[in-house]
Design a protein around this motif. Structure first.
Motif, PDB file in Angstrom:
ATOM      1  N   GLU A   5      -1.181   4.588   0.288  1.00 36.01           N
ATOM      2  CA  GLU A   5      -2.185   4.653   1.359  1.00 36.01           C
ATOM      3  C   GLU A   5      -2.434   6.101   1.770  1.00 36.01           C
ATOM      4  N   ARG A  55     -13.790  -1.327  -5.239  1.00 31.59           N
ATOM      5  CA  ARG A  55     -14.241  -1.825  -3.933  1.00 31.59           C
ATOM      6  C   ARG A  55     -13.821  -3.277  -3.737  1.00 31.59           C
ATOM      7  N   ASP A  56     -13.845  -4.068  -4.818  1.00 36.27           N
ATOM      8  CA  ASP A  56     -13.412  -5.466  -4.725  1.00 36.27           C
ATOM      9  C   ASP A  56     -11.938  -5.567  -4.340  1.00 36.27           C
ATOM     10  N   GLY A  77     -10.659  -3.639  -2.238  1.00 38.90           N
ATOM     11  CA  GLY A  77     -10.565  -3.094  -0.888  1.00 38.90           C
ATOM     12  C   GLY A  77     -10.381  -1.597  -0.863  1.00 38.90           C
ATOM     13  N   GLY A  78     -10.557  -0.954  -2.022  1.00 32.06           N
ATOM     14  CA  GLY A  78     -10.349   0.480  -2.115  1.00 32.06           C
ATOM     15  C   GLY A  78     -11.636   1.279  -2.053  1.00 32.06           C
ATOM     16  N   ASN A 106       0.835  -1.200   0.000  1.00 33.42           N
ATOM     17  CA  ASN A 106       0.000   0.000   0.000  1.00 33.42           C
ATOM     18  C   ASN A 106       0.873   1.255   0.000  1.00 33.42           C
TER      19      ASN A 106
END
Length: 266
Positions: free
Chosen positions: A5, A51-52, A54-55, A2
Motif C-alpha cells: 500500500e 482498476r478491476d 481496485g488499483g 495490501n
C-alpha cells in the motif's frame, strides 16, 4: 493483504506475459503501477485489469534499450505518483533475436557477432531503467529492485550461449548492485525463470508456426513435461516478485531465486 500500500512500482514489459503478471500481482497487493511497454492498446487492457483489482496505474511507453526513454519513464513515474519504490526490469528488449537460430543454437553454428550484440542490448534492457530510477529511490530512503531473467544464467543448457552469457552476467551484476545500494537501503534481488505459460516465448514455441526452431521447441516441451509442479504462469512469477518487493523480504538482498517448480534446485 495490501503489503505494498502506497508504494510506486515501475514494471517494464508490463503489457503482456511475465511483466503483466508481475504488474497485476503488485497491484493486488496495493502498489500503484507504472506500466511500461510499446503497445498502447495492450497497456490499456492491463490498466483496466489493474482498476478491476481496485488499483491505480498509468502507461509510459518506451524502449528499454534507450537511455532517454528510461530516464523519461522514471521522471514520469515521479510526476504521476511522487516517487519510485519498486523497479522490476522484466522486458527482454529483443526477444525475437533471442529465439533466432543464429543466436540460440549450438556453439559451432551461432553467429557470434549477433550473439554479442544481443547480449549488450539485453543487459541494457535490464540495467538502464534501474540506473534511471535509483536517484529517485534514494530520495525515498530505500526501495526494491527485482530483476526478472532466465534460469539459463544459473543452469547450463545446450544451445544457450547467448542467454547464459547475458543472464549469468546479470545475476552477478544484481549482487554487485545489492552491495553498492545497501547503504541507501535499496535491496536488489534476481528472479530466474524457465518456461512460463502465456508469455511471448510460450506463444512462439507452441502457438506460432516457425516462431522457434524445432530444437528450441523440443527443449521447451521437455521442460514442460519434466517440471514436477507443472509450468508456471505469469501470476506465479508475480507472486515471487511481489514478495521480494515487499517489506516482508526487508532482510533479503543479493539473492537469486529460481521459481522453476522443482525443475532446477540450487
Amino acid at each position: 493483504m495490501n503489503t505494498l500500500e502506497g508504494k510506486v512500482a515501475v514494471v517494464t514489459g508490463a503489457t503482456g506475459g511475465i511483466g503483466k503478471g508481475v504488474a497485476l500481482r503488485l497491484a493486488a497487493h496495493g502498489a500503484q503501477i507504472v506500466v511500461n511497454g510499446r503497445n498502447e492498446e495492450k497497456a490499456a487492457r492491463v490498466l483496466e485489469e489493474i482498476r478491476d483489482l481496485g488499483g491505480a496505474g498509468c502507461f509510459v511507453p518506451g524502449d528499454v534499450r534507450s537511455k532517454s526513454d528510461m530516464d523519461r519513464l522514471a521522471a514520469e513515474a515521479v510526476t504521476a505518483y511522487g516517487g519510485i519504490d519498486i523497479v522490476v526490469p522484466s522486458a527482454g528488449g529483443n526477444d525475437d533475436e533471442a529465439r533466432s537460430p543464429a543466436v540460440r543454437g549450438s556453439f559451432a553454428d551461432i553467429d557470434l557477432s549477433r550473439v554479442t550484440d544481443f547480449v549488450g542490448q539485453a543487459v541494457a534492457a535490464k540495467l538502464l531503467v534501474v540506473q534511471a530510477a535509483v536517484p529517485h529511490m534514494q530520495e525515498r530512503s530505500g526501495g526494491s529492485v527485482v530483476f526478472v531473467t532466465s534460469e539459463g544464467g544459473r543452469t547450463p543448457t545446450p544451445g544457450q550461449t547467448a542467454i547464459a552469457t547475458f543472464s549469468g552476467g546479470l545475476v552477478m551484476a544484481s549482487k554487485v548492485l545489492s552491495k553498492e545500494l545497501a547503504r541507501h537501503q535499496i535491496r536488489v534481488n534476481c528472479v530466474c525463470v524457465t518456461v512460463v505459460r502465456d508469455s511471448p516465448s510460450w506463444e512462439a514455441a507452441f502457438s506460432r508456426e516457425g516462431g522457434v526452431s524445432d530444437h528450441h521447441r523440443k527443449q521447451y516441451q521437455k521442460i514442460s513435461d519434466r517440471s514436477p509442479f507443472g509450468v508456471a504462469t505469469p501470476q506465479d512469477i508475480g507472486n515471487v516478485v511481489s514478495f521480494l518487493a515487499s517489506a516482508e523480504a526487508h532482510y533479503l538482498t543479493g539473492a537469486t531465486v529460481s521459481p522453476t517448480g522443482g525443475l532446477t534446485v540450487h
